[in-house]
Design an enzyme around this catalytic site. Structure first.
Site, PDB file in Angstrom:
ATOM      1  N   ASP A 157       3.859  -6.107   3.405  1.00  0.00           N
ATOM      2  CA  ASP A 157       3.614  -5.005   4.333  1.00  0.00           C
ATOM      3  C   ASP A 157       4.543  -5.194   5.537  1.00  0.00           C
ATOM      4  OD1 ASP A 157       2.428  -2.817   5.607  1.00  0.00           O
ATOM      5  OD2 ASP A 157       0.380  -3.521   5.265  1.00  0.00           O
ATOM      6  N   HIS A 192       0.819  -1.221   0.000  1.00  0.00           N
ATOM      7  CA  HIS A 192       0.000   0.000   0.000  1.00  0.00           C
ATOM      8  C   HIS A 192       0.850   1.267   0.000  1.00  0.00           C
ATOM      9  CE1 HIS A 192       0.167   0.960   4.436  1.00  0.00           C
ATOM     10  NE2 HIS A 192       0.265  -0.334   4.588  1.00  0.00           N
ATOM     11  N   GLU A 198      -5.200   1.681   2.469  1.00  0.00           N
ATOM     12  CA  GLU A 198      -5.094   0.472   3.305  1.00  0.00           C
ATOM     13  C   GLU A 198      -5.321   0.820   4.765  1.00  0.00           C
ATOM     14  OE1 GLU A 198      -3.026  -2.544   5.865  1.00  0.00           O
ATOM     15  OE2 GLU A 198      -2.723  -0.392   5.743  1.00  0.00           O
ATOM     16  N   GLU A 199      -4.747   1.953   5.176  1.00  0.00           N
ATOM     17  CA  GLU A 199      -4.745   2.308   6.603  1.00  0.00           C
ATOM     18  C   GLU A 199      -6.144   2.624   7.134  1.00  0.00           C
ATOM     19  OE1 GLU A 199      -2.338   1.804   8.484  1.00  0.00           O
ATOM     20  OE2 GLU A 199      -0.478   1.993   7.359  1.00  0.00           O
ATOM     21  N   HIS A 216       3.632   2.684  13.101  1.00  0.00           N
ATOM     22  CA  HIS A 216       2.724   3.835  13.267  1.00  0.00           C
ATOM     23  C   HIS A 216       3.275   4.879  14.235  1.00  0.00           C
ATOM     24  CE1 HIS A 216      -1.173   1.998  11.416  1.00  0.00           C
ATOM     25  NE2 HIS A 216      -0.097   1.755  10.691  1.00  0.00           N
ATOM     26  N   ASP A 248       5.947   1.844   6.892  1.00  0.00           N
ATOM     27  CA  ASP A 248       4.645   1.218   6.656  1.00  0.00           C
ATOM     28  C   ASP A 248       3.913   2.066   5.627  1.00  0.00           C
ATOM     29  OD1 ASP A 248       2.134   0.065   6.792  1.00  0.00           O
ATOM     30  OD2 ASP A 248       1.695   0.752   8.821  1.00  0.00           O
TER      31      ASP A 248
HETATM   32 CO    CO Z   1      -0.117   0.624   8.829  1.00  0.00          CO
HETATM   33 ZN    ZN Z   2       0.841  -1.242   6.393  1.00  0.00          ZN
END
Ligand code: CO
Ligand code: ZN
Length: 335
Positions: free
Chosen positions: A216, A60, A193-194, A302, A162
């Site tokens: 990922d 992503h 995606e998030e 994150h 990420d």
């Molecule tokens: Co993420």
């Molecule tokens: Zn991710």
């Protein structure tokens, strides 16, 4: 690879605003595939034509961020999360908007850090008053963390590892694919995606792949008092068994393991108790798509600085290259 990751993480692409990331990826992958195209949501497809069965590899493009919800008359902004952002990780951080405008996050008076939630946070862009702030920003504008890429030696530190590290793995694997492939391969750079695997949902429906793979990041259990988890940095990419979004198809998983072992690529097995990936959407497409996932071990997922290991990355590229270039059985047969 380092230069590629650096350029990918240093541009911004919060969910729904992936255009800059998409154009950079398109430039970097164009020469390695037969054609690239996008869809209505902004997904980028990079296709190597070939006979069935079609393999889909997805990483992503979007990253976590914040969105402006309110601008007060003193010029302070209120923000809400885009994706899984924890408010305490934003304290003192710099955020950057699309036009390059920067601000810093701080909090109102609180007795205890436990009181810290989104309603206590504000973003200060240095505007003299509300009118000035509104000249530059509107409700709904998004900002991302502003952090440079750093090479720590064996390990890299940056925001948006990420999943730009996954994007880099696909770009690099595409470059290394042999001229002729036993089957078609589509590299998907997905959007949103998030916020719920949204781009992968429509992309998988459109492509009808025979097999799906997400690439990922995943969490690790190798930091002080981390939650127990059998994945560590530097021990190879992780072949996913399960997360919250998918139970990987056992035979896809086993073929991934067999490929890693044949090619002598170090790997780990991953059970992630929280979080999901694009495979969660892909495997539920149409009548079901046997799917797996390869994860890049990542510390501080994150957070403003996410850490990955250069060796894990290199091995992930090799494993994706080998998975894409080996022959896969037609799904009508038993796989
Ligand atoms: Co993420
Ligand atoms: Zn991710």
């Amino acid at each position: 690879m380092e230069a590629l990751i650096k350029e990918l993480v240093e541009i911004d692409g919060p969910s729904g605003e992936e255009a800059a990331v998409r154009e950079l990826i398109r430039e970097r992958i164009e020469q390695s595939v037969d054609r690239t195209f996008t869809d209505n949501l902004g997904n980028l497809f990079a296709l190597r034509e070939g006979p069935a069965p079609l393999l889909l590899f997805s990483a992503h493009m979007d990253e976590i961020g914040v969105i402006v919800t309110h601008i007060d008359d003193h010029g302070f902004l209120r923000i809400a999360p885009v994706g899984g952002v924890r408010p305490h990780l934003l304290l003192g951080q710099r955020l950057r908007f699309k036009d390059g405008l920067l601000g810093t996050v701080y909090h109102e008076k609180i007795k205890d850090l436990k009181e810290l939630d989104w309603s206590k946070l504000y973003l200060d862009i240095g505007a003299a008053d509300g009118e000035t702030a509104r000249k530059h920003l509107r409700i709904g504008d998004m900002a991302c963390l502003h952090q440079p890429f750093v090479n720590l030696g064996r390990r890299y530190l940056a925001k948006a590892m990420d999943d730009r590290s996954g994007c880099a793995v696909l770009i690099e694997a595409a470059r290394r694919l042999p001229r002729s492939l036993p089957q078609g391969v589509c590299f998907l750079f997905s959007v949103q995606e998030e916020v719920g695997l949204r781009g992968a949902t429509t992309a998988a429906y459109r492509l009808e792949p025979a097999y799906g793979f997400a690439v990922d990041v995943t969490s690790v259990g190798d930091t002080p008092e981390a939650p127990l988890m059998a994945v560590a940095l530097g021990k190879g990419p992780a072949i996913k068994v399960k997360d919250r979004s998918v139970i990987c198809h056992p035979r896809v998983r086993d073929l991934m393991i067999a490929t890693a072992e044949q090619e002598k690529i170090p790997y780990q097995l991953e059970v992630l108790e929280l979080g999901g990936t694009d495979a969660g959407a892909i495997h539920l497409s149409r009548g079901g798509v046997p799917s797996g996932a390869l994860s890049i071990p990542c510390r501080y997922v994150h957070a403003p600085s996410e850490m990955i290991d250069a060796g894990d990355l290199r091995h992930a590229v090799t494993l994706i290259e080998k998975l894409a270039s080996r022959a896969w059985p037609l799904p009508e047969k038993e796989i």
